[in-house]
Write an enzyme that holds these catalytic residues in place. Sequence first.
Site, PDB file in Angstrom:
ATOM      1  CD1 TRP A 303      -2.928   1.521   0.773  1.00  0.00           C
ATOM      2  CD2 TRP A 303      -1.411   2.392   2.167  1.00  0.00           C
ATOM      3  NE1 TRP A 303      -3.371   2.771   1.148  1.00  0.00           N
ATOM      4  CE2 TRP A 303      -2.458   3.317   2.000  1.00  0.00           C
ATOM      5  CE3 TRP A 303      -0.339   2.717   3.001  1.00  0.00           C
ATOM      6  CZ2 TRP A 303      -2.462   4.558   2.645  1.00  0.00           C
ATOM      7  CZ3 TRP A 303      -0.350   3.941   3.637  1.00  0.00           C
ATOM      8  CH2 TRP A 303      -1.398   4.845   3.462  1.00  0.00           C
ATOM      9  CG  HIS A 304       3.508   2.341   3.150  1.00  0.00           C
ATOM     10  ND1 HIS A 304       2.907   1.326   3.862  1.00  0.00           N
ATOM     11  CD2 HIS A 304       3.531   3.421   3.981  1.00  0.00           C
ATOM     12  CE1 HIS A 304       2.575   1.781   5.065  1.00  0.00           C
ATOM     13  NE2 HIS A 304       2.944   3.032   5.163  1.00  0.00           N
ATOM     14  N   GLY A 305       3.633   1.772  -1.540  1.00  0.00           N
ATOM     15  CA  GLY A 305       4.218   2.057  -2.832  1.00  0.00           C
ATOM     16  C   GLY A 305       4.274   0.822  -3.701  1.00  0.00           C
TER      17      GLY A 305
END
Length: 466
Positions: A303-305
């Site tokens: 989700w962060h990247g």
Amino acid sequence: MPAALAGFWVAMRLAGRTTALCWVLAASLFFYAWWKPVFLVLLVGSILVNYAVGQRVAGSRRWLVAGLAFNLGLLGFFKYADFLAGAVGVAPLWGGVFLPLGISFFTFQQIMFLVDAYRGEAGAMRFLHYACFVAFFPHLIAGPIVRPRHIIPQFAGLTLAHWRRNFTEGLEIFLLGLAKKVVLADGLARFADPGFAGAARGDPLTLVEAWVALLAYALQIYFDFSGYSDMAIGLARLFGIRFPLNFNSPYQATDISDFWRRWNITLSGFLRDYLYIPLGGNRRGEGRRIANLMITMLLGGLWHGAAWRFVLWGGLHGAFLVVHGWFRRAGLRLPAAASWALTLLCVVLAWVPFRATSFGAAQDFYAGLAGVHGLALPEIFIRAVPVLGDVARAVPVLPDLGDARTLSLPLALLFLALGWSIALGLPQLHGLGARRRSLALVLSFAFAVQAVFFAPLTIPFLYFQF
């Protein structure tokens, strides 16, 4: 902010809540469109579709699946299409899909709404209140990820009854967050970025260089996102809306589970309540618990990247949690100080792949942390303590860490001492009660000094990239 707040206050006084909320919604949409107007269509379309599905989803698995598919489809296309194409060896779609600002955050907000509505927990609401919940500019870009059942009733019952207190408290919290970002996070970036940039180029980092860069980055990302969260909480409070606390001194955590109860609290809560528990949590045996935990943390990392290094970061934290669970179930406990130190060491070391530009750069950085490329005592240390000269002859000596990599080592140590003293020695700053106002004034003065003398060094918020 000043224009949005002034318009809101005037509208509340002269025309009432509905008009004021219409103003807030219009200001928020204008704020989002200012970056790239074309993506306003995406945001408005997402709000309209999710609200329409939300009116039909109660008890209907079919509508829930349709709504989740819509949201995850948008997120997957814009954020992960190129990543998945590269994973299977296909060229990027149309030369690369452009990532709309804040899509990870407003997508998660609306997934929570649909799931709550399916469970019968959302309740009836007007479209205006729902649209304000999603588009409200203080949290639209980078959170916090707030629960619909906590925020929508606040919009529905908004008044000016406590506006003086809300304004004072909101401004104090906002200034504290701004100081965290501009004074601490941006200041620390000057010592974190050169080290990681050197690793990306393949430069052999020495032990001192690598640890200075890593300790600076661990503080930079904390003060960056914690500062942003404080600013969002303060901004919302100016309008009479109370957002939940998103950070609670996470580097003071005594174990890895405690860390995730303190770090990015709203995201941790979302992953727990809307992913880990629906997967089965710890209710179906040890093997299933480990699988559910790893799936949750791997997806949380992704989700962060859209990159494998974020997946690795999530996997490391998943492994830490699994090992911690084994120790806890076996009744094994370390002394409190040792548990805290081990937790902090694991968290800090896991930031390397999160920040590094590639797996190769992360490996080179870890080699520097282990001293593979030498200790490299800076010459300034040798001049200050001559006895170190004998030791220095046995290891590589750099002239000073002041040019290409960590700028000035004394200044780096000053920033590190200040940052770690705050992170480890103080509770969450905007929870200090009566002392908050004086701290806000002091840090605001520091912010003013930083803005005057170091304005060109200001960098974007790190979490705007996610």
